[in-house]
Motif scaffolding. Structure first.
Motif, PDB file in Angstrom:
ATOM      1  N   SER A  25      -9.870   4.430  47.086  1.00  0.00           N
ATOM      2  CA  SER A  25     -10.913   3.354  46.957  1.00  0.00           C
ATOM      3  C   SER A  25     -10.838   2.275  46.352  1.00  0.00           C
ATOM      4  N   GLY A  26     -11.675   1.185  47.291  1.00  0.00           N
ATOM      5  CA  GLY A  26     -11.399  -0.146  47.009  1.00  0.00           C
ATOM      6  C   GLY A  26     -10.586  -0.931  45.429  1.00  0.00           C
ATOM      7  N   SER A  27     -11.763  -0.221  44.510  1.00  0.00           N
ATOM      8  CA  SER A  27     -10.859  -1.086  43.069  1.00  0.00           C
ATOM      9  C   SER A  27      -9.974  -0.364  42.180  1.00  0.00           C
ATOM     10  N   PHE A  28     -10.328   1.058  42.563  1.00  0.00           N
ATOM     11  CA  PHE A  28      -9.254   1.732  42.039  1.00  0.00           C
ATOM     12  C   PHE A  28      -7.707   1.118  42.482  1.00  0.00           C
ATOM     13  N   THR A  68      11.151   4.007  50.506  1.00  0.00           N
ATOM     14  CA  THR A  68      10.776   3.318  50.507  1.00  0.00           C
ATOM     15  C   THR A  68       9.164   3.446  49.930  1.00  0.00           C
ATOM     16  N   ILE A  69       8.638   2.642  49.221  1.00  0.00           N
ATOM     17  CA  ILE A  69       6.976   3.163  48.644  1.00  0.00           C
ATOM     18  C   ILE A  69       6.500   1.153  48.977  1.00  0.00           C
ATOM     19  N   SER A  70       5.347   1.284  49.534  1.00  0.00           N
ATOM     20  CA  SER A  70       4.902  -0.122  50.346  1.00  0.00           C
ATOM     21  C   SER A  70       3.458  -0.174  49.835  1.00  0.00           C
ATOM     22  N   ARG A  71       2.570  -1.058  49.452  1.00  0.00           N
ATOM     23  CA  ARG A  71       1.647  -1.264  49.355  1.00  0.00           C
ATOM     24  C   ARG A  71       0.629  -2.228  50.019  1.00  0.00           C
ATOM     25  N   ASP A  72      -0.433  -1.941  50.889  1.00  0.00           N
ATOM     26  CA  ASP A  72      -1.313  -2.957  51.531  1.00  0.00           C
ATOM     27  C   ASP A  72      -2.572  -3.823  50.868  1.00  0.00           C
ATOM     28  N   ASN A  73      -2.450  -3.985  49.955  1.00  0.00           N
ATOM     29  CA  ASN A  73      -4.104  -4.264  49.498  1.00  0.00           C
ATOM     30  C   ASN A  73      -4.606  -4.903  49.219  1.00  0.00           C
ATOM     31  N   ALA A  74      -4.674  -5.580  50.759  1.00  0.00           N
ATOM     32  CA  ALA A  74      -6.052  -6.129  51.969  1.00  0.00           C
ATOM     33  C   ALA A  74      -6.386  -4.686  51.900  1.00  0.00           C
ATOM     34  N   LYS A  75      -5.615  -3.564  52.954  1.00  0.00           N
ATOM     35  CA  LYS A  75      -5.853  -2.042  53.307  1.00  0.00           C
ATOM     36  C   LYS A  75      -6.181  -1.636  52.313  1.00  0.00           C
ATOM     37  N   ASN A  76      -6.139  -1.379  51.351  1.00  0.00           N
ATOM     38  CA  ASN A  76      -6.046   0.152  49.868  1.00  0.00           C
ATOM     39  C   ASN A  76      -5.147   0.972  50.481  1.00  0.00           C
ATOM     40  N   THR A  77      -4.490   0.715  51.243  1.00  0.00           N
ATOM     41  CA  THR A  77      -3.321   1.534  52.169  1.00  0.00           C
ATOM     42  C   THR A  77      -2.169   1.473  50.971  1.00  0.00           C
ATOM     43  N   MET A  78      -1.487   3.090  50.505  1.00  0.00           N
ATOM     44  CA  MET A  78       0.416   3.019  50.216  1.00  0.00           C
ATOM     45  C   MET A  78       0.644   3.351  51.398  1.00  0.00           C
ATOM     46  N   TYR A  79       2.109   3.222  51.348  1.00  0.00           N
ATOM     47  CA  TYR A  79       3.032   4.643  52.433  1.00  0.00           C
ATOM     48  C   TYR A  79       4.233   4.733  51.291  1.00  0.00           C
ATOM     49  N   LEU A  80       4.877   5.220  52.587  1.00  0.00           N
ATOM     50  CA  LEU A  80       6.174   5.936  51.581  1.00  0.00           C
ATOM     51  C   LEU A  80       6.564   6.333  53.269  1.00  0.00           C
ATOM     52  N   GLN A  81       7.786   5.409  53.571  1.00  0.00           N
ATOM     53  CA  GLN A  81       8.756   5.719  54.122  1.00  0.00           C
ATOM     54  C   GLN A  81       9.818   6.955  53.811  1.00  0.00           C
ATOM     55  N   MET A  82      10.104   7.481  54.851  1.00  0.00           N
ATOM     56  CA  MET A  82      11.095   8.133  53.809  1.00  0.00           C
ATOM     57  C   MET A  82      11.703   9.140  55.038  1.00  0.00           C
ATOM     58  N   ASN A  83      13.143   8.449  54.680  1.00  0.00           N
ATOM     59  CA  ASN A  83      14.207   8.317  55.592  1.00  0.00           C
ATOM     60  C   ASN A  83      15.229   8.685  55.300  1.00  0.00           C
ATOM     61  N   SER A  84      16.052   9.615  56.334  1.00  0.00           N
ATOM     62  CA  SER A  84      17.287  11.236  56.246  1.00  0.00           C
ATOM     63  C   SER A  84      16.526  12.531  55.111  1.00  0.00           C
TER      64      SER A  84
END
Length: 116
Positions: A25-28, A68-84
Motif C-alpha cells: 500500500s502506498g503510504s505504508f 540484493t534488496i531494492s525498492r521503487d518508491n514510485a511503484k510502491n514495490t520492493m525487490y529481492l534479487q537472490m543469486n547463488s
C-alpha cells in the motif's frame, strides 16, 4: 488496511537465481523502512534484508554478497534479487516494514524451494 503481496518464488536449483517482488500500500510503503523476511519449516520468521526510504541497505550475514534488496518508491514495490541460492535459503519469503509491529498484518508470502 495495509496490503502486502509477495510474488516471484518458485523452484530453483542450487546456484540459481530468483527475483522476488513485494507490492505494498502506498503510504505504508513510502513512509517505512521495508524488509524481506523468511520462515523455513519449523523455524521462526527472520529478517533477511532491509532498506530505508533513501536506499540504505542491511543484510543478514547468511545472505550478504548473494542477495540484493531494492525498492521503487514510485511503484510502491520492493525487490529481492537472490543469486547463488543454497538449499538453506528455502523458505516462505515475506515483506513488511522493519521493525514489524505486533499489530501488523502479513501477506501470504511466496515460497522459495531450492533443490536439485
Amino acid at each position: 488496511q495495509v496490503q502486502l503481496v509477495e510474488s516471484g518464488g518458485g523452484l530453483v536449483q542450487p546456484g540459481g537465481s530468483l527475483r522476488l517482488s513485494c507490492a505494498a500500500s502506498g503510504s505504508f510503503f513510502s513512509s517505512n523502512v521495508m524488509g524481506w523476511y523468511r520462515q523455513a519449516p519449523g523455524k521462526q520468521r527472520v529478517l533477511v534484508a532491509s532498506i530505508t526510504t533513501s536506499g540504505t541497505t542491511i543484510y543478514a550475514d547468511s545472505v550478504k554478497g548473494r542477495f540484493t534488496i531494492s525498492r521503487d518508491n514510485a511503484k510502491n514495490t520492493m525487490y529481492l534479487q537472490m543469486n547463488s541460492l543454497k538449499p538453506e535459503d528455502a523458505a516462505v519469503y515475506y515483506c513488511n516494514r522493519w521493525p514489524v509491529r505486533s499489530m501488523d498484518s502479513w501477506g501470504k508470502g511466496t515460497l522459495v524451494t531450492v533443490s536439485s
